[in-house]
Each structure stands twice: as structure tokens, then as C-alpha cells.
Design a protein around this motif. Structure first.
Motif, PDB file in Angstrom:
ATOM      1  N   ASP B 240     -19.668  45.459   3.928  1.00  0.00           N
ATOM      2  CA  ASP B 240     -19.137  44.235   4.533  1.00  0.00           C
ATOM      3  C   ASP B 240     -20.289  43.441   5.180  1.00  0.00           C
ATOM      4  OD1 ASP B 240     -18.064  42.651   6.882  1.00  0.00           O
ATOM      5  OD2 ASP B 240     -16.165  43.453   6.142  1.00  0.00           O
ATOM      6  N   ASP B 241     -20.301  42.118   4.984  1.00  0.00           N
ATOM      7  CA  ASP B 241     -21.386  41.272   5.514  1.00  0.00           C
ATOM      8  C   ASP B 241     -21.560  41.409   7.021  1.00  0.00           C
ATOM      9  OD1 ASP B 241     -21.897  40.370   3.017  1.00  0.00           O
ATOM     10  OD2 ASP B 241     -20.804  38.473   3.235  1.00  0.00           O
ATOM     11  N   ARG B 242     -20.426  41.525   7.733  1.00  0.00           N
ATOM     12  CA  ARG B 242     -20.502  41.619   9.200  1.00  0.00           C
ATOM     13  C   ARG B 242     -21.170  42.928   9.619  1.00  0.00           C
ATOM     14  NH1 ARG B 242     -14.180  40.916   9.898  1.00  0.00           N
ATOM     15  NH2 ARG B 242     -14.416  42.227   8.048  1.00  0.00           N
ATOM     16  N   GLU B 245     -24.984  42.528   8.908  1.00  0.00           N
ATOM     17  CA  GLU B 245     -25.611  41.696   9.939  1.00  0.00           C
ATOM     18  C   GLU B 245     -25.899  42.504  11.213  1.00  0.00           C
ATOM     19  OE1 GLU B 245     -23.663  37.929  11.448  1.00  0.00           O
ATOM     20  OE2 GLU B 245     -23.632  37.578   9.262  1.00  0.00           O
ATOM     21  N   THR B 246     -24.924  43.278  11.645  1.00  0.00           N
ATOM     22  CA  THR B 246     -25.084  44.089  12.856  1.00  0.00           C
ATOM     23  C   THR B 246     -26.156  45.159  12.648  1.00  0.00           C
ATOM     24  OG1 THR B 246     -22.710  43.765  13.144  1.00  0.00           O
ATOM     25  CG2 THR B 246     -23.778  45.334  14.625  1.00  0.00           C
ATOM     26  N   LEU B 374     -15.569  47.729   8.605  1.00  0.00           N
ATOM     27  CA  LEU B 374     -15.096  47.824   9.992  1.00  0.00           C
ATOM     28  C   LEU B 374     -13.864  48.723  10.015  1.00  0.00           C
ATOM     29  CD1 LEU B 374     -15.476  44.053  10.969  1.00  0.00           C
ATOM     30  CD2 LEU B 374     -16.891  45.963  11.770  1.00  0.00           C
ATOM     31  N   ALA B 413     -18.775  43.821  15.661  1.00  0.00           N
ATOM     32  CA  ALA B 413     -18.498  42.636  14.848  1.00  0.00           C
ATOM     33  C   ALA B 413     -17.004  42.386  14.954  1.00  0.00           C
ATOM     34  CB  ALA B 413     -18.916  42.869  13.397  1.00  0.00           C
ATOM     35  N   ASP B 414     -16.618  41.163  15.267  1.00  0.00           N
ATOM     36  CA  ASP B 414     -15.205  40.833  15.486  1.00  0.00           C
ATOM     37  C   ASP B 414     -14.555  41.786  16.486  1.00  0.00           C
ATOM     38  OD1 ASP B 414     -15.657  38.875  13.641  1.00  0.00           O
ATOM     39  OD2 ASP B 414     -14.492  39.799  12.029  1.00  0.00           O
TER      40      ASP B 414
END
Lengths: 92, 441
Positions: B240-242, B245-246, B374, B413-414
Motif C-alpha cells: 500500500d502506498d501509505r 511512504e511511512t 494497514l 498512516a490514516d
């Protein structure tokens, strides 16, 4: 599994080997899921033969008597016991 | 509202004062506790009470710890969300609409929520690291053979290790100091680690066990300057992109502290999930054959042909995921399919090991996101078993290669936690503890 599709009969056969009864709806669900999962496992065909060296070897030790579970402890979780033995299902 | 982190709440007092005096520990419910029921999250073992303690439980009690309960888990460790437990799902304390991960979901949730200071889980394909990542805590999967499995109810014994879960890297490492070491009851903890390989003339191998001279807690010194971290690019592609990124932000932080990062690629990883599931299911089909309702487990009281009686008891006692894995494992080992699945999976396992060995020629530790996604919402992921298996892509290679790995919080993330996984060479626990201690806040 393109060449050997999984059918309900095969799922029932494996269930019998594994000693797990299945309800009819479980047989149906597993038949569909097994086809998908086994197709995914098919990719293992591409794996080359690989020489492996064992990480572990036999470790020897002296054969000394130590305390283990006593009979009451060993039997304490059995639903049925008789004269210090496990009692299995009655064979009709 | 209760998180349902415990199947059985119990207070087991310490036997002595020690490094864990005053600390509370949650113990996963597949680790035997004398006199306290141990269910493995299964209806089959609903009333099973072990007559002895697992070695790790003895070590906890000797170290001064107070055990506060048996933690909820996926049935027999088979799942990645703790939703296959016969005792109900566990909520993620970070966001109660989401799963805590699994299979040691109760252990991680208990620590994250402050219901225990520390916890023990078991990791067969990621079951310590996955819930640690999803709950925002630290989890360590030790090298195979570092920690005794005596008293751990077996699922896939060639892959699994008991591992610590804690709020900080130092606490997890200190718990590893307590539970690691040789055990005469587990032959896989006895070997000569000083040479290139085991020495079969060394019967008395305690002094050679890698835990004997190690101090894992002391390694949490945050000194990552000069460490080379290999980023496994193959395991970023599907994430997942998120999450990515993290993960990248966490690598930036490590570089700022003097670490160097290099990219590594392991071709064998494409086959790791398949190999893992074939091996784990095959071992499960054999290990779980013992649950016939006669010596322990629920019998249902059936009579007649023994095989029929056992099959009915097992139908009642096992949940769906456990049946699925027992059947697929039986299939993979059955005549005509053994070479196609099991033998190929063993080849893939050897290939993964070899690839890791090569990667460690270029890096001190390797890094990936612990989980590619996530934490799923509760109830979201149970209907598609294959999708759940694919969620294990980043964790199972470590078990196939018998290596140590740690999951440390990388950020959120989120509003949901993301874990950074650091993988070490065989018995390189100190290296991953050191790097992870630099990555935490």
C-alpha cells in the motif's frame, strides 16, 4: 489446477484421509477455495532444484531417567478413563 | 468496552525475584501454563488444562514476572487477524473498528492497551510481528533455536518460535534475554554455534548456545551510525502506498543518524508465500492429528467406527480455517502430490535461505514494511482466504530462512500504525535490536 481440477469428490476424499467430517455447504465452499489456492501454489513448478545444507545435526545425550508426568496427570484431560487407561469410543 | 484480549484472566505469581519483578506479562494461549487452561483459541481445547509449564513460562516465573492472563489468538495460530478465534475477535486498541492483527492479536492488544506490560506470542509466519505492527508496539521473532518451544502447542514446528512483545525495543529485548537459551526439552536449542555449523561431537552445548553470552537489552543503544541497511525492493512493489511512504520516512530517519541504505533484491521471494503455506499446512495436518477427543479435546461422545467417531469430534472441535489448512496439508502430502507441492516447497525454502545469505554479504540488516497493508477493518477480510495468505508476504520469508526479525513502530498512516521490519542474519538479534532502537521515537 488446470490439469487436475479439484471437485467435491476429491475434497471429501481428503477430508476422509484427514478424519474431518464436513457439512455439504463446507464441501462446496472448500471445493471453490481449494481450486483457487492450489492454482496459486502451481507457481512452485517454476522453482529450480536447490541443494540445501541441513542446519541441524543429531545431538546425543546420556540416556538418564528423569521424572515425567505421572499417570493421573497424563489422564487428567481425557473425557473418559478406565483403570488408568484412556477410554476410546465403543466399537459397535 | 473490553478488547477481548484475554481468553482466560488469571494471576500466576512469580517463583523468585528477578529482572522482571513487578512486571505483568500476557501469555499467548498456545503456551502451556500448569493448572491454567490453554485453549489455543479452539473449541477443541475449551477445557484443556496443561499438567506442566512451558519452559518459557518457567523462565518468566523465575525472572519475577507476574502472568496476568492467557491471550486471545487465531485458532491454533492460523490467521493474521485474530478473527478465527473460537472465543471471538479482538479489537485493535488504536482503533477499535480494526483488527489487531494475528495470530498473537490478544498479546499485542494487551500490551498496546496497557493491560499487560509485556507479552509472549508465537511466530510461525509473522504472528508476533504482524500484530505488533498493527497495534503500534514492538515484536521480535527470534532465530530458530534461540528460544525453547517446549510446551508450545505445535502448529508448524519447523517454522515457529516464541517471541516477545513490548512497548519499547529495550523492553522486548530484556524479555528475550529472559526466555532465550538452551533447553534439554527442546533439541533444536542445543547446538554448537561457535563454528560454521553444528559440531556433532559437542554433547554439552550449553556454553555454545548464542544466548549464553548475549545481552539483548544492552544492544538497544540507538547507535546505528555506520550500519548498512539493505532495503528489499521486491517487498515494496505490492505494498500500500501509505505504508511505503511511512516506511521511507523511517529510513530517512535512520540515514539521518548515520546509517547507509542499499537496495537488495531476492528473486526467490516471489515463491515464498506459496512455499510457506505448503510447508505450514503439511506440518499442521500432521501436528493436529493428535486432537482426536480421546486423550484431550472434546470427544462429542460418539461411538462406533473409531475413524468415524474421530472425524465427527474433529468436525465439531475445529473451526473453518483450521479444517481448511489440515485438508490442504493432507492433500499436499498425499500420494501423487507430494513431489509437486511439498518437495518443491522445500526447494523454495532452501532457495530463500540462500538468497538471504547473499543479501547479508551486502548489508548488516535488511528492511521491509512489516505488513504490506494497514490493519483491515473487523470482518473485512475473512471471506477470502487466499487474500489473507498474501498479506503475509513480508513476514514468511524470515520463518522459511530461520532468521531473526523485529517489528518496530514506523509511524501512522490514516491514524493506523505501520511497522518497520528489520531482519538480521542467523543469531543476529543484537544487530536488529540496535537498529530498531534507533528507529523508535
Amino acid at each position: 489446477m488446470s490439469e487436475t481440477p479439484v471437485d467435491a469428490e476429491e475434497v471429501e476424499h481428503v477430508a476422509e484421509l484427514a478424519r474431518v467430517d464436513l457439512a455439504d455447504d463446507e464441501v462446496d465452499a472448500f471445493t471453490t477455495q481449494f481450486a483457487e489456492i492450489l492454482e496459486y501454489f502451481e507457481a512452485l513448478d517454476e522453482v529450480p532444484e536447490v541443494e540445501s545444507e541441513a542446519d541441524l545435526v543429531n545431538v546425543m545425550r546420556p540416556d538418564e531417567v528423569t521424572d515425567g508426568l505421572d499417570q493421573a496427570e497424563a489422564l487428567q484431560n481425557a473425557e473418559e478413563t478406565e483403570d488408568g487407561f484412556f477410554k476410546g469410543p465403543r466399537v459397535s | 468496552m473490553s478488547l477481548n484480549a484475554f481468553i482466560t484472566e488469571a494471576e500466576i505469581d512469580p517463583d523468585a525475584d528477578g529482572p522482571l519483578s513487578g512486571q505483568t506479562v500476557a501469555v499467548k494461549d498456545n503456551i502451556s501454563t500448569e493448572g491454567v487452561r490453554t485453549t489455543c483459541g479452539s473449541a477443541m481445547l475449551d477445557s484443556y488444562v496443561p499438567p506442566y509449564d512451558a519452559t518459557v513460562v518457567e523462565r518468566l516465573k523465575d525472572a519475577g514476572a507476574t502472568i496476568v492472563g492467557k491471550a486471545n489468538m487465531d485458532e491454533f495460530g492460523m490467521g493474521g487477524t485474530t478473527e478465527t478465534s473460537a472465543f471471538g475477535a479482538v479489537k485493535n486498541p488504536v482503533n477499535e473498528d480494526h483488527v489487531p492483527g494475528g495470530s498473537s492479536g490478544g498479546s499485542a492488544a494487551a500490551v498496546a492497551a496497557g493491560e499487560a506490560d509485556l507479552a509472549l506470542g508465537s511466530d510461525t509466519g509473522g504472528s508476533v510481528r504482524n500484530p505488533a505492527a498493527f497495534c503500534g508496539v514492538v515484536g521480535i521473532k527470534p532465530t530458530y533455536g534461540l528460544v525453547s518451544r517446549y510446551g508450545l502447542v505445535a502448529y508448524a514446528n519447523s517454522l515457529e518460535q516464541i517471541g516477545p512483545i513490548a512497548n519499547t525495543v529495550a523492553d522486548a529485548a530484556a524479555l528475550l534475554d529472559v526466555i532465550s537459551g538452551p533447553d534439554p526439552h527442546d533439541a533444536t536449542t542445543r547446538f554448537n554455534a561457535s563454528g560454521g555449523g553444528p559440531d556433532d561431537s559437542a554433547a554439552e552445548s550449553d556454553a555454545d548456545h548464542p544466548a549464553t553470552d548475549a545481552d539483548y537489552a544492552a544492544a538497544a543503544d540507538g547507535d546505528v551510525d555506520g550500519t548498512t541497511i539493505g532495503v528489499i525492493t521486491d517487498l515494496l512493489e505490492g505494498a500500500d502506498d501509505r505504508v511505503v511512504e511511512t516506511f521511507e520516512a523511517s529510513l530517512d530517519d535512520l540515514r539521518a543518524q548515520g546509517a547507509e541504505t542499499v537496495e537488495v533484491s531476492l528473486d526467490s521471494l516471489e515463491h515464498a508465500v506459496q512455499a510457506y503455506y505448503v510447508i505450514a499446512m503439511s506440518e499442521a495436518s500432521s501436528n493436529l492429528a493428535r486432537f482426536d477427543g480421546v486423550r484431550y479435546g472434546q470427544s462429542g461422545g460418539y461411538e462406533g467406527n473409531w475413524n468415524d467417531a474421530f472425524a465427527r469430534a474433529r468436525e465439531e472441535g475445529f473451526g473453518e480455517e483450521v479444517k481448511r489448512r489440515i485438508l490442504l496439508g493432507t492433500y499436499a502430502l498425499s500420494a501423487g502430490y507430494h513431489d509437486k507441492y511439498y518437495k518443491k516447497a522445500q526447494d523454495a525454502r532452501a532457495w530463500v535461505k540462500r538468497d538471504f545469505d547473499e543479501a547479508f554479504e551486502h548489508a548488516d540488516v535488511l528492511a521491509t514494511p512489516t505488513m504490506p497493508v494497514l490493519p483491515p477493518a473487523l470482518g473485512e477480510s475473512l471471506d477470502d482466504p487466499l487474500q489473507l495468505y498474501l498479506m503475509d508476504a513480508n513476514t514468511v520469508p524470515v520463518n522459511l530462512a530461520n532468521l531473526p526479525a523485529i517489528s518496530v513502530p514506523a509511524g501512522e498512516a490514516d491514524g493506523l500504525p505501520v511497522g518497520l521490519q528489520l531482519i538480521g542474519p542467523k543469531f543476529g538479534e543484537e544487530a536488529i535490536v540496535r537498529a530498531a532502537s534507533a528507529a523508535e521515537d
